[in-house]
Design a protein around this motif. Sequence first.
Motif, PDB file in Angstrom:
ATOM      1  N   TYR A  86      -2.980  -0.627  -3.249  1.00 16.89           N
ATOM      2  CA  TYR A  86      -2.268   0.651  -3.109  1.00 16.89           C
ATOM      3  C   TYR A  86      -1.188   0.551  -2.030  1.00 16.89           C
ATOM      4  O   TYR A  86      -0.068   1.045  -2.202  1.00 16.89           O
ATOM      5  CB  TYR A  86      -3.273   1.748  -2.770  1.00 16.89           C
ATOM      6  CG  TYR A  86      -2.660   3.111  -2.533  1.00 16.89           C
ATOM      7  CD1 TYR A  86      -2.363   3.950  -3.595  1.00 16.89           C
ATOM      8  CD2 TYR A  86      -2.391   3.555  -1.247  1.00 16.89           C
ATOM      9  CE1 TYR A  86      -1.804   5.193  -3.384  1.00 16.89           C
ATOM     10  CE2 TYR A  86      -1.835   4.797  -1.026  1.00 16.89           C
ATOM     11  CZ  TYR A  86      -1.549   5.616  -2.096  1.00 16.89           C
ATOM     12  OH  TYR A  86      -0.996   6.852  -1.877  1.00 16.89           O
ATOM     13  N   LEU A 145      -3.914   3.390 -10.545  1.00 19.57           N
ATOM     14  CA  LEU A 145      -4.656   2.208 -10.106  1.00 19.57           C
ATOM     15  C   LEU A 145      -6.124   2.312 -10.500  1.00 19.57           C
ATOM     16  O   LEU A 145      -6.758   1.310 -10.843  1.00 19.57           O
ATOM     17  CB  LEU A 145      -4.539   2.048  -8.589  1.00 19.57           C
ATOM     18  CG  LEU A 145      -3.209   1.509  -8.056  1.00 19.57           C
ATOM     19  CD1 LEU A 145      -3.195   1.538  -6.536  1.00 19.57           C
ATOM     20  CD2 LEU A 145      -2.963   0.093  -8.547  1.00 19.57           C
ATOM     21  N   GLN A 204       2.941   1.132  -2.387  1.00 24.42           N
ATOM     22  CA  GLN A 204       3.282   2.458  -1.894  1.00 24.42           C
ATOM     23  C   GLN A 204       4.726   2.488  -1.381  1.00 24.42           C
ATOM     24  O   GLN A 204       4.995   2.426  -0.187  1.00 24.42           O
ATOM     25  CB  GLN A 204       2.304   2.875  -0.788  1.00 24.42           C
ATOM     26  CG  GLN A 204       2.559   4.231  -0.147  1.00 24.42           C
ATOM     27  CD  GLN A 204       2.651   5.361  -1.128  1.00 24.42           C
ATOM     28  OE1 GLN A 204       3.585   5.440  -1.902  1.00 24.42           O
ATOM     29  NE2 GLN A 204       1.681   6.246  -1.102  1.00 24.42           N
ATOM     30  N   PRO A 247      -7.050   3.192  -1.124  1.00 23.99           N
ATOM     31  CA  PRO A 247      -5.959   3.318  -0.162  1.00 23.99           C
ATOM     32  C   PRO A 247      -6.364   2.814   1.206  1.00 23.99           C
ATOM     33  O   PRO A 247      -7.476   3.011   1.656  1.00 23.99           O
ATOM     34  CB  PRO A 247      -5.698   4.835  -0.147  1.00 23.99           C
ATOM     35  CG  PRO A 247      -6.201   5.325  -1.444  1.00 23.99           C
ATOM     36  CD  PRO A 247      -7.365   4.450  -1.779  1.00 23.99           C
ATOM     37  N   ARG A 251      -2.030   6.365  -7.152  1.00 27.06           N
ATOM     38  CA  ARG A 251      -3.468   6.205  -6.891  1.00 27.06           C
ATOM     39  C   ARG A 251      -4.278   6.407  -8.174  1.00 27.06           C
ATOM     40  O   ARG A 251      -5.190   5.635  -8.483  1.00 27.06           O
ATOM     41  CB  ARG A 251      -3.882   7.217  -5.817  1.00 27.06           C
ATOM     42  CG  ARG A 251      -5.375   7.503  -5.718  1.00 27.06           C
ATOM     43  CD  ARG A 251      -6.135   6.374  -5.121  1.00 27.06           C
ATOM     44  NE  ARG A 251      -7.506   6.764  -4.834  1.00 27.06           N
ATOM     45  CZ  ARG A 251      -8.509   5.931  -4.735  1.00 27.06           C
ATOM     46  NH1 ARG A 251      -8.307   4.648  -4.897  1.00 27.06           N
ATOM     47  NH2 ARG A 251      -9.722   6.353  -4.460  1.00 27.06           N
TER      48      ARG A 251
END
Length: 761
Positions: free
Chosen positions: A340, A359, A344, A334, A356
């Motif tokens: 990410y 991923l 998002q 992140p 998250r």
Amino acid sequence: MTTRQTASTRNSSVEKTNTKAKSRQLKIDEEPINNVKRRRTEQNDIQNIHIQYDSLEKYGYHFKNGKLVSIETDKPFKFDVFSDNEENQKRYETIGKLVDNAVFELLEKTCHLQRVTVPVDAKKSEHTSFIFTSNDLVTADYLMVIIHGTGVVRAGQWSRKLIINEGLKIGSQMEYIRRARAAGYAVIVTNTNLNNFESSRFLRRSTICPIRGSSTAEEHGCYVWEHFIHPSHAKHICIMAHSYGGAVVLEMAHHFLKEFDKRVFAVALTDSPMTVYGRRVKKNVLKMLKQRMINWVVDTEEVDTDLGENDCCQIRSAGILVDFASSNQCGLAPGFQSLYSILQATKTKMGGRTLRANLMEPLIDVNSIHYRQDAVENLIDDEKLMFQVQTILLHFTDVERIILACIQENPSRTVAAAEKRITMINQLRRILDILPTLQQALEQSTSDLLKNLCSILSDQRFQIILDILNSQLTTEQTVSSNGFLAAKIRRIFSIRSGFDERLDSLRADVIVVIDDVESLEKEFSERFNMPVRYNLTNTRGFSLEIIGEFKGVLPANVVSVAKKQKSTFITTLQLAHLSDRFELLYNDICLLTDQIILILLAKIRPHFGCMYKLIEAISIIDMIQSFAEVSKARDYVRPMFGLNTKIIKARHPVIDLFGQQKPIANNIELCKEMNIILVTGPNMSGKSTYLRQIALLQILAQIGCFVPAEQARFRIVNEIFSKIRQHDNLFTGQSTFSSEINHIAFILNCMTPNSLIILDE
């Protein structure tokens, strides 16, 4: 005989004299220049020497959003500051000790733990260690004991290096403490590495002296058990330990076998070599531990895969599909300009956490991926459905946090805790109230995944919980506005009128107080002939805000005046009394309402199993709509899956969004006959970017999202490894070459025929 000098001889003498004079003058002129150079050299030498400071701020760093960053630039910690690596290491170690102190402060301020001296009977002149405990240690039924590993780490840390480089969430124990406290556990945070101190008894001599009760990690653990765990009321104890913390657990089990067997129900270890540590204790201790102890170790298998057992514990995989180094190198972690960040578009915190997790651990089953792709395509094709789902999801708060607050069996009975529970129970009622609307929207979907998630929402237990809540909670909206006073009014009128006579009486008194404040508001508005409104703050209590430039004379009973922009805030003596009266009534109402809510929670707790399914359903729905929104907005295509990988005009997903120029599309082709590709080119030609692009597109495809390309077909991979950049690591004593060799060795040991490996230089 007199000798006469010729003209040439005289000229030669004059030239020699002038040359000597010039030479002397040059020496005089050069001397200050040399002094300046020497002073500059001395200044440079001073700048290349580490100067020790007593705070992180003086080094130019602070913790912001849980990460150690520069105060001026917000950039992460930089190791190479001096030309001399020894000075860099000194600076790093000093900053590490300051990070220890910062973590200690956060444990006290953020986690609300208290520092307790070890040994407990220490004399004033005696050197001591310390641990951290929660204030309900003596009374709580559930207790969590946290033990870190060996090395330089102190209480509250898993890894000092991770705290400095990655942040508190990864490197500290605070997230575990927060979750334990939310679940109703008391907490003990041990400090097993603070074992001795340096005593300067003689001139130029010092001796290392052990701390009583903590001379070793094992002694510290046993002392904590004897003086803190044993006297506690907890009947259910769980222990979390990392690395050498496993040896401390073995020592405690060995010395307190009967009590350990009776009170400890679970032990969770991470990367602890228990085969080595287990040789120290008897077989009956190992047999007892084996029933309740699991050791999670790094492995290429999926998370929680059973890897067998040893003499004292079960072993499970903590491995992830994408290794930690690859996640940072490829841009998965992140942060700004990461994979990410471009995905998002979730509407809830639960959806963000699920994104998250996916991923870091993409799917490897083709049918499951198609399942998600169908749902994404359904939302892209049906804009009305996607808009309805997104609008409804905005009303969902963090359901997971609400559930944790509701399942506590021995909660705190303070006003602050009561306020939190009242807010949570009202949020839970609103969530359950809006579930049928989301269910009706999902019934229009054509994908199997969304239909199955819709069936989860039709569970009858949701309606049972809602009926129980509606029987006692107010269903009408008491206040439509937001703000400090509005939130208090909503809590005051949370319970239905007529349910409790004492509550109704207190609320009637609150209405009288509000009426008196409104009367004062009207009186001052008429007196000053200006608009006046009342408000309530936590610091001032009730006050009157005179809107606009006020130039009149204030009455004598005004006790405080404050100006903010063009408004004047005044508090009279009568308002101060009304504030005190309101606060007393509010506290009594909150505590009385909390008693009713605790009984209410006991009634709905048997039906709470459906709420965990709700968390999973909402998280997946939110992640799917995020994929659909991103794919539709950026013209992504649905990838296919087969034996080979072939992507036509692929674009780097991060550069496609954040790049200053439109990225150049590239073709990618990998097959059995051509499974090794060598990419060459000059510097700054985009080789590393091309390699990262391959990994990111593979992950996008395997989490069920569409990809930025014209056409795409992927071969399913089970692992992704990368070595894009490596640096020397003085902390572990590894050079750049050694670090690269170790990384390559790890890849060679873990790779399979279904691995994707990316190597850069």
